[in-house]
Structures are given as structure tokens and as C-alpha cells.
Write a protein that holds these residues in place. Structure first.
Motif, PDB file in Angstrom:
ATOM      1  N   ARG A 155       0.838  -1.201   0.000  1.00 48.76           N
ATOM      2  CA  ARG A 155       0.000   0.000   0.000  1.00 48.76           C
ATOM      3  C   ARG A 155       0.875   1.255   0.000  1.00 48.76           C
ATOM      4  NH1 ARG A 155      -1.137   3.539   3.467  1.00 48.76           N
ATOM      5  NH2 ARG A 155      -0.305   2.379   5.220  1.00 48.76           N
ATOM      6  N   LYS A 156       1.884   1.269   0.860  1.00 46.63           N
ATOM      7  CA  LYS A 156       2.780   2.430   0.932  1.00 46.63           C
ATOM      8  C   LYS A 156       3.553   2.621  -0.363  1.00 46.63           C
ATOM      9  CE  LYS A 156       3.291   2.468   5.917  1.00 46.63           C
ATOM     10  NZ  LYS A 156       4.137   2.088   7.057  1.00 46.63           N
ATOM     11  N   GLU A 157       3.992   1.519  -0.969  1.00 39.78           N
ATOM     12  CA  GLU A 157       4.701   1.599  -2.247  1.00 39.78           C
ATOM     13  C   GLU A 157       3.782   2.155  -3.330  1.00 39.78           C
ATOM     14  OE1 GLU A 157       7.609   1.245  -5.246  1.00 39.78           O
ATOM     15  OE2 GLU A 157       7.755   1.363  -3.073  1.00 39.78           O
ATOM     16  N   GLY A 158       2.524   1.718  -3.339  1.00 38.92           N
ATOM     17  CA  GLY A 158       1.552   2.237  -4.305  1.00 38.92           C
ATOM     18  C   GLY A 158       1.318   3.724  -4.118  1.00 38.92           C
ATOM     19  N   GLU A 159       1.197   4.156  -2.864  1.00 37.61           N
ATOM     20  CA  GLU A 159       1.021   5.591  -2.589  1.00 37.61           C
ATOM     21  C   GLU A 159       2.235   6.380  -3.050  1.00 37.61           C
ATOM     22  OE1 GLU A 159       0.257   5.875   1.585  1.00 37.61           O
ATOM     23  OE2 GLU A 159      -1.811   5.156   1.376  1.00 37.61           O
ATOM     24  N   ARG A 160       3.428   5.837  -2.789  1.00 38.62           N
ATOM     25  CA  ARG A 160       4.657   6.521  -3.193  1.00 38.62           C
ATOM     26  C   ARG A 160       4.711   6.670  -4.709  1.00 38.62           C
ATOM     27  NH1 ARG A 160       9.111   5.667  -5.464  1.00 38.62           N
ATOM     28  NH2 ARG A 160       8.981   3.417  -5.621  1.00 38.62           N
ATOM     29  N   ARG A 161       4.358   5.603  -5.419  1.00 36.30           N
ATOM     30  CA  ARG A 161       4.390   5.661  -6.887  1.00 36.30           C
ATOM     31  C   ARG A 161       3.332   6.609  -7.434  1.00 36.30           C
ATOM     32  NH1 ARG A 161       5.814  -0.242  -9.344  1.00 36.30           N
ATOM     33  NH2 ARG A 161       7.637  -0.600  -8.069  1.00 36.30           N
ATOM     34  N   ARG A 162       2.147   6.606  -6.835  1.00 34.85           N
ATOM     35  CA  ARG A 162       1.095   7.523  -7.300  1.00 34.85           C
ATOM     36  C   ARG A 162       1.493   8.970  -7.069  1.00 34.85           C
ATOM     37  NH1 ARG A 162      -1.977   3.513  -5.407  1.00 34.85           N
ATOM     38  NH2 ARG A 162      -2.359   4.440  -3.383  1.00 34.85           N
ATOM     39  N   SER A 163       2.037   9.272  -5.905  1.00 33.09           N
ATOM     40  CA  SER A 163       2.417  10.660  -5.631  1.00 33.09           C
ATOM     41  C   SER A 163       3.571  11.084  -6.526  1.00 33.09           C
ATOM     42  CB  SER A 163       2.775  10.857  -4.160  1.00 33.09           C
ATOM     43  OG  SER A 163       3.924  10.136  -3.804  1.00 33.09           O
ATOM     44  N   ALA A 164       4.492  10.173  -6.830  1.00 31.74           N
ATOM     45  CA  ALA A 164       5.610  10.508  -7.724  1.00 31.74           C
ATOM     46  C   ALA A 164       5.120  10.754  -9.140  1.00 31.74           C
ATOM     47  CB  ALA A 164       6.648   9.386  -7.708  1.00 31.74           C
ATOM     48  N   SER A 165       4.116  10.005  -9.587  1.00 29.73           N
ATOM     49  CA  SER A 165       3.634  10.183 -10.956  1.00 29.73           C
ATOM     50  C   SER A 165       2.735  11.404 -11.094  1.00 29.73           C
ATOM     51  CB  SER A 165       2.890   8.933 -11.427  1.00 29.73           C
ATOM     52  OG  SER A 165       1.697   8.766 -10.700  1.00 29.73           O
ATOM     53  N   LEU A 166       2.187  11.894 -10.002  1.00 25.98           N
ATOM     54  CA  LEU A 166       1.302  13.059 -10.060  1.00 25.98           C
ATOM     55  C   LEU A 166       2.044  14.378  -9.929  1.00 25.98           C
ATOM     56  CD1 LEU A 166      -1.674  11.770  -7.901  1.00 25.98           C
ATOM     57  CD2 LEU A 166      -1.551  11.947 -10.385  1.00 25.98           C
ATOM     58  N   SER A 167       3.257  14.354  -9.399  1.00 28.88           N
ATOM     59  CA  SER A 167       4.000  15.597  -9.214  1.00 28.88           C
ATOM     60  C   SER A 167       4.685  15.988 -10.527  1.00 28.88           C
ATOM     61  CB  SER A 167       5.031  15.429  -8.100  1.00 28.88           C
ATOM     62  OG  SER A 167       5.995  14.480  -8.458  1.00 28.88           O
ATOM     63  N   PRO A 168       5.064  17.254 -10.677  1.00 23.83           N
ATOM     64  CA  PRO A 168       5.724  17.695 -11.911  1.00 23.83           C
ATOM     65  C   PRO A 168       7.001  16.902 -12.174  1.00 23.83           C
ATOM     66  CG  PRO A 168       5.246  19.574 -10.472  1.00 23.83           C
ATOM     67  CD  PRO A 168       4.904  18.312  -9.716  1.00 23.83           C
ATOM     68  N   LEU A 169       7.237  16.586 -13.415  1.00 22.95           N
ATOM     69  CA  LEU A 169       8.423  15.869 -13.879  1.00 22.95           C
ATOM     70  C   LEU A 169       8.528  14.464 -13.297  1.00 22.95           C
ATOM     71  CD1 LEU A 169      11.025  18.762 -13.661  1.00 22.95           C
ATOM     72  CD2 LEU A 169       9.767  17.994 -15.675  1.00 22.95           C
ATOM     73  N   GLY A 170       7.419  13.962 -12.748  1.00 22.22           N
ATOM     74  CA  GLY A 170       7.414  12.598 -12.243  1.00 22.22           C
ATOM     75  C   GLY A 170       8.182  12.405 -10.953  1.00 22.22           C
ATOM     76  N   LYS A 171       8.564  13.504 -10.314  1.00 23.66           N
ATOM     77  CA  LYS A 171       9.302  13.396  -9.056  1.00 23.66           C
ATOM     78  C   LYS A 171       8.477  14.038  -7.958  1.00 23.66           C
ATOM     79  CE  LYS A 171      13.798  13.490 -11.205  1.00 23.66           C
ATOM     80  NZ  LYS A 171      15.077  14.144 -11.293  1.00 23.66           N
ATOM     81  N   LYS A 172       8.711  13.576  -6.747  1.00 24.71           N
ATOM     82  CA  LYS A 172       8.024  14.186  -5.610  1.00 24.71           C
ATOM     83  C   LYS A 172       8.476  15.631  -5.501  1.00 24.71           C
ATOM     84  CE  LYS A 172       7.058  10.407  -2.507  1.00 24.71           C
ATOM     85  NZ  LYS A 172       7.276   9.865  -1.198  1.00 24.71           N
ATOM     86  N   SER A 173       7.525  16.501  -5.273  1.00 26.03           N
ATOM     87  CA  SER A 173       7.898  17.893  -5.069  1.00 26.03           C
ATOM     88  C   SER A 173       8.471  18.026  -3.664  1.00 26.03           C
ATOM     89  CB  SER A 173       6.691  18.815  -5.260  1.00 26.03           C
ATOM     90  OG  SER A 173       5.664  18.418  -4.397  1.00 26.03           O
ATOM     91  N   ARG A 174       9.509  18.769  -3.555  1.00 26.49           N
ATOM     92  CA  ARG A 174      10.157  18.939  -2.265  1.00 26.49           C
ATOM     93  C   ARG A 174       9.966  20.373  -1.796  1.00 26.49           C
ATOM     94  NH1 ARG A 174      15.914  15.865  -2.952  1.00 26.49           N
ATOM     95  NH2 ARG A 174      15.027  13.852  -3.481  1.00 26.49           N
ATOM     96  N   SER A 175       9.759  20.500  -0.524  1.00 28.40           N
ATOM     97  CA  SER A 175       9.662  21.842   0.054  1.00 28.40           C
ATOM     98  C   SER A 175      11.070  22.378   0.188  1.00 28.40           C
ATOM     99  CB  SER A 175       9.025  21.770   1.445  1.00 28.40           C
ATOM    100  OG  SER A 175       7.783  21.124   1.366  1.00 28.40           O
ATOM    101  N   PRO A 176      11.210  23.696   0.023  1.00 28.57           N
ATOM    102  CA  PRO A 176      12.560  24.268   0.223  1.00 28.57           C
ATOM    103  C   PRO A 176      12.993  24.045   1.670  1.00 28.57           C
ATOM    104  CG  PRO A 176      10.931  26.008  -0.099  1.00 28.57           C
ATOM    105  CD  PRO A 176      10.238  24.707  -0.283  1.00 28.57           C
ATOM    106  N   PRO A 177      14.290  23.908   1.894  1.00 27.40           N
ATOM    107  CA  PRO A 177      14.750  23.694   3.262  1.00 27.40           C
ATOM    108  C   PRO A 177      14.396  24.886   4.150  1.00 27.40           C
ATOM    109  CG  PRO A 177      16.609  24.022   1.772  1.00 27.40           C
ATOM    110  CD  PRO A 177      15.360  23.975   0.947  1.00 27.40           C
ATOM    111  N   ARG A 178      14.040  24.578   5.373  1.00 26.00           N
ATOM    112  CA  ARG A 178      13.703  25.658   6.312  1.00 26.00           C
ATOM    113  C   ARG A 178      14.981  26.224   6.912  1.00 26.00           C
ATOM    114  NH1 ARG A 178       9.065  23.747  10.309  1.00 26.00           N
ATOM    115  NH2 ARG A 178      10.951  23.283  11.464  1.00 26.00           N
ATOM    116  N   ILE A 179      14.969  27.530   7.057  1.00 26.82           N
ATOM    117  CA  ILE A 179      16.105  28.191   7.701  1.00 26.82           C
ATOM    118  C   ILE A 179      15.638  28.654   9.063  1.00 26.82           C
ATOM    119  CG2 ILE A 179      17.732  30.131   7.576  1.00 26.82           C
ATOM    120  CD1 ILE A 179      17.359  30.004   4.536  1.00 26.82           C
ATOM    121  N   GLU A 180      16.357  28.245  10.066  1.00 26.82           N
ATOM    122  CA  GLU A 180      15.954  28.617  11.424  1.00 26.82           C
ATOM    123  C   GLU A 180      16.927  29.540  12.038  1.00 26.82           C
ATOM    124  OE1 GLU A 180      14.864  25.307  13.825  1.00 26.82           O
ATOM    125  OE2 GLU A 180      13.919  24.316  12.165  1.00 26.82           O
TER     126      GLU A 180
END
Length: 180
Positions: A155-180
Motif C-alpha cells: 500500500r505504501k509503495e503504491g502511494e509513493r508511486r502515485r504521488s511521484a507520478s502526479l508531481s511535476p516531472l514525475g518526481k516528488k515535489s520537495r519543500s525548500p529547506p527551512r532556515i531557522e
């Protein structure tokens, strides 16, 4: 597949719907006792039929005998007809037995894995392999937990693949690193 084979009077009519068994050594078939083709989730019991195509022998493992003896024997005869040869049917009397009325599916899964991983895949090509499960203990509770863990991993692998295929360029979108 075994239900379809069991319910079809002429197994040769299924040839195009079934896999090509010509290069198969063993076939694992879960057997159910449902005899009503209009009942989608019918039946009350599962057992395991292992057909050794190379040896012409079918082994039936039933954790709640006599259980699915008739169904397993019928499937064996029909698979033999599909293969164009007689398959000898052996109902193994020493299969591990379940302690309740609800563990049969778990027994089928765990027995199938044991036979495949510990017996067939572990043997040398010219070595005789014992197909008996006599004396083998099955922990159905631990088996249920293990099966649930495997399903959750898929199930987790399926979710990972679905989210990767739905994001731009087929990769998971990443949030910019937070600066503290």
C-alpha cells in the motif's frame, strides 16, 4: 483460476484464458469450496493444491479435513486434461491443522510460502524434495501480522508511486529547506 477451472465443464474451453503451463514446473492453486458461480464471495473454506507438472503429481494440503477434498480432486483431473496427461492426486493427511474456523486462508498462504521458499527453491535440480508438511507448526496469529505488514508495504509503495507520478516531472515535489 482454480474456481474457474472447477466450474467449467470443459477445461479445454479455458485454454486462452489460462497461462501457458508448457514451461511450468509447479502450479500453486488455492482451492475454495464455493460451488455457486453466481455468489461472488461464496464458500467457507480454503485449502492448497500444489501441482508438480514435471512429476505429474498433485499434493493437497487441507488444514480442516476433509474440507476441500472433492474440489481439489476435480481441479487436479481438469488440469490434467488441460495438460493432456494424468495427474496423480495425493491428499496429504499430515497437513498442519488449524485450531479454529477462520485461519484456513492464512494456512494456505504460509504453507505456499514454505513449500516454495524452503522446499522447491532451496533444492538442487536433481534432488528429490519432500512435499510433506508433517510436524510443521503454523502460527496463524503471527502469520496474520506478517501478511498485514506485507500488504501495508505494498500500500505504501503504491502511494509513493502515485504521488511521484502526479508531481511535476514525475518526481516528488520537495519543500525548500527551512532556515531557522
Amino acid at each position: 483460476m482454480s474456481f474457474m477451472i472447477l466450474q467449467t465443464p470443459n477445461p479445454h474451453s479455458l485454454r486462452e484464458a489460462l497461462p501457458d503451463f508448457s514451461r511450468t514446473t509447479h502450479v500453486f492453486l488455492p482451492i475454495n469450496d464455493c460451488r455457486n458461480v453466481t455468489e461472488a464471495e461464496g464458500g467457507t473454506h480454503w485449502s492448497l493444491l500444489l501441482i508438480s507438472v514435471v512429476d505429474g503429481v498433485a499434493f493437497h494440503y487441507d488444514s480442516l479435513p476433509p474440507g476441500n477434498y472433492w474440489e481439489a480432486r476435480q481441479v487436479t483431473m481438469k488440469v490434467g486434461a488441460l495438460l493432456g496427461r494424468n495427474i496423480r492426486f495425493i491428499h496429504l493427511e499430515d497437513s498442519p491443522l488449524q485450531e479454529n474456523g477462520s485461519d484456513c486462508g492464512v494456512f494456505v498462504c504460509l504453507s505456499m510460502r514454505h513449500l516454495l521458499m524452503k522446499r522447491l527453491l532451496a533444492a538442487n535440480a536433481n534432488e528429490k524434495v519432500s512435499m510433506s508438511l508433517g510436524g510443521r507448526k503454523v502460527d496463524a496469529r503471527a502469520g496474520r501480522k506478517e501478511i498485514a505488514k506485507i500488504i501495508d508495504g505494498f500500500r505504501k509503495e503504491g502511494e509513493r508511486r502515485r504521488s511521484a507520478s502526479l508531481s511535476p516531472l514525475g518526481k516528488k515535489s520537495r519543500s525548500p529547506p527551512r532556515i531557522e
